[in-house]
Design an enzyme around this catalytic site. Structure first.
Site, PDB file in Angstrom:
ATOM      1  N   SER A 134      -6.691   2.734   0.521  1.00 14.78           N
ATOM      2  CA  SER A 134      -7.426   3.874   1.032  1.00 14.78           C
ATOM      3  C   SER A 134      -8.577   4.234   0.081  1.00 14.78           C
ATOM      4  O   SER A 134      -9.444   3.401  -0.185  1.00 14.78           O
ATOM      5  CB  SER A 134      -6.461   5.037   1.273  1.00 14.78           C
ATOM      6  OG  SER A 134      -7.083   6.066   2.006  1.00 14.78           O
ATOM      7  N   ASP A 190      -5.735   2.816  12.540  1.00 16.99           N
ATOM      8  CA  ASP A 190      -6.328   3.499  11.399  1.00 16.99           C
ATOM      9  C   ASP A 190      -7.788   3.825  11.705  1.00 16.99           C
ATOM     10  O   ASP A 190      -8.530   2.940  12.158  1.00 16.99           O
ATOM     11  CB  ASP A 190      -6.250   2.555  10.182  1.00 16.99           C
ATOM     12  CG  ASP A 190      -6.768   3.164   8.898  1.00 16.99           C
ATOM     13  OD1 ASP A 190      -7.237   4.314   8.904  1.00 16.99           O
ATOM     14  OD2 ASP A 190      -6.701   2.469   7.865  1.00 16.99           O
ATOM     15  N   HIS A 245      -2.660   4.104   9.124  1.00 18.16           N
ATOM     16  CA  HIS A 245      -3.153   4.244   7.757  1.00 18.16           C
ATOM     17  C   HIS A 245      -2.011   4.678   6.833  1.00 18.16           C
ATOM     18  O   HIS A 245      -1.196   5.520   7.184  1.00 18.16           O
ATOM     19  CB  HIS A 245      -4.267   5.297   7.711  1.00 18.16           C
ATOM     20  CG  HIS A 245      -4.943   5.371   6.389  1.00 18.16           C
ATOM     21  ND1 HIS A 245      -5.928   4.499   6.001  1.00 18.16           N
ATOM     22  CD2 HIS A 245      -4.760   6.209   5.335  1.00 18.16           C
ATOM     23  CE1 HIS A 245      -6.324   4.788   4.778  1.00 18.16           C
ATOM     24  NE2 HIS A 245      -5.630   5.822   4.348  1.00 18.16           N
TER      25      HIS A 245
END
Length: 306
Positions: A152, A245, A275
Site C-alpha cells: 500500500s 482494490d 486491498h
C-alpha cells in the site's frame, strides 16, 4: 463478469457492513491509529518460527529509525527492507509482525521492518527519504542481495526508494510492490469500481493524500511514482494487485511502464482479493498464499542475482 470475491474476505466485509463499522479514517489521526492497531492485532493468529528477532536502529539523514529484523533459520539469501502500509499515517512494527515473520521464514531472507516517520507529523518527502536511506543502509550493511518491499503506502515508498537508489547508484536487486499506491489520480476505473464497500475507500485515499502531502504537489513523481519520466535501469520488480482494490489499475499501469522500459517485472494478480488482504490472516488463507508466492519469487530472483 467479475470473478467472485474470496469467500473469507466476502464474509469479513459483510460482517463489517452489518456492524456499521466506521471507515478506516474516521475521527482524528489518533483515533485512526488506535483503531488500525487494534484491528491488525485481531488479525495476528500466530508467530512464525524464525531463528531470531532483533530490535534495530536504522540511521537516516533525519536520525535513527526504529526497526525490527527477522532472521531466517538458515543462511540468508537476501535482505528485505520492508515498509508497512497505512496511508503514510497509520501503522507500526507490530501491525505487520506476522507478515514479516512469514516472509523471513518462507523466503530465507533477513526481513528488516522499518518504522519510517509518519504523516502528518512528517509530511512528504520525509517518509520517502527515510525509505531511500533505509535501502542505502541495508546495501552498506548486509552482504546479501538487497530487496525493498512494501504494501500500500509502503509500496509507494518502496517504489520511490527504488528510483532514488538507481539515481544515487545504490545497490538494489529487487523491488516488491504489494497493492501499491502509485498515483494521486483518484479517477481511474478501479476507483469507480472498487472505491466503496471493499475496506479501503476512495475517500480514505483522499484523506491519506491530504495528510501525506498537505498543500504540496500530490503529483510530484517522488510521491506519484507512476509519473516518473524515466524508468530505465530500475531494479527488477514484482507488482502484486488485488481485483477488488481501488489501487488495482495504477499497479497494472506501473507494471506495464516498467516492462516497456525493459525492467523485468512479474505481475501477481489476485482477482478475488481486496486491498490489504495479506494482513487479514484471521479471515482468509488467501493472504498467506500470496505471501508464500512473493517469498518464493524473492528467493528465486535473489538467488539468480548472486
Amino acid at each position: 463478469m467479475r470473478p467472485a470475491i474470496d469467500p473469507g474476505l466476502a464474509g469479513f466485509l459483510e460482517q463489517a457492513a452489518a456492524a456499521g463499522a466506521p471507515p478506516i479514517t474516521a475521527g482524528s489521526v489518533a483515533d485512526a491509529r488506535t483503531g488500525n492497531a487494534e484491528f491488525l492485532r485481531t488479525m495476528r493468529t500466530r508467530q512464525e518460527p524464525v531463528r531470531a528477532v532483533e530490535e534495530l536502529s536504522v540511521p537516516t539523514r533525519a536520525g535513527d529509525l526504529p526497526a525490527r529484523a527477522y532472521l531466517p533459520v538458515d543462511e540468508p539469501v537476501a535482505v528485505v527492507v520492508y515498509l508497512h502500509g497505512g496511508g503514510w499515517v497509520l501503522g507500526d512494527l507490530e501491525g505487520h509482525d506476522q507478515l514479516c515473520r512469514h516472509l523471513a521464514a518462507t523466503s530465507g531472507a533477513v526481513v528488516v521492518n522499518v518504522n519510517y516517520r509518519h504523516a502528518p507529523e512528517t509530511r512528504f518527502p520525509g517518509p520517502a527519504e527515510d525509505a531511500a536511506d533505509a535501502v542505502a543502509w541495508a546495501a552498506a550493511t548486509y552482504p546479501y542481495p538487497v530487496v525493498v518491499m512494501g504494501d500500500s503506502a509502503g509500496g509507494n515508498l518502496a517504489a520511490s526508494a527504488a528510483v532514488a537508489s538507481r539515481d544515487a547508484g545504490v545497490r538494489l536487486d529487487l523491488q516488491v510492490l504489494l497493492y501499491p499506491v502509485l498515483d494521486a489520480d483518484l479517477t481511474r476505473e478501479s476507483y469507480r469500481r472498487n472505491g466503496d464497500g471493499y475496506l479501503l475507500t476512495a475517500a480514505d485515499m483522499d484523506w491519506f493524500w491530504d495528510h501525506y502531502v498537505g498543500d504540496g504537489d500530490r503529483f510530484d513523481p517522488r510521491a506519484s511514482v507512476l509519473r516518473v519520466d524515466d524508468l530505465d535501469g530500475l531494479a527488477p520488480a514484482v507488482v502484486l494487485v488485488a481485483g477488488y482494490d481501488p489501487l488495482h489499475d495504477e499497479g497494472i499501469a506501473y507494471a506495464d511502464r516498467l516492462a516497456a522500459a525493459g525492467v523485468p517485472c512479474d505481475v501477481l494478480e489476485y482477482p478475488g482479493a481486496i486491498h490489504g488482504f495479506m494482513t487479514l490472516h484471521a479471515v482468509s488463507p488467501l493472504g498467506e498464499q500470496a505471501a508464500e508466492e512473493v517469498a518464493g519469487l524473492v528467493r528465486r530472483r535473489t538467488t539468480a542475482a548472486v
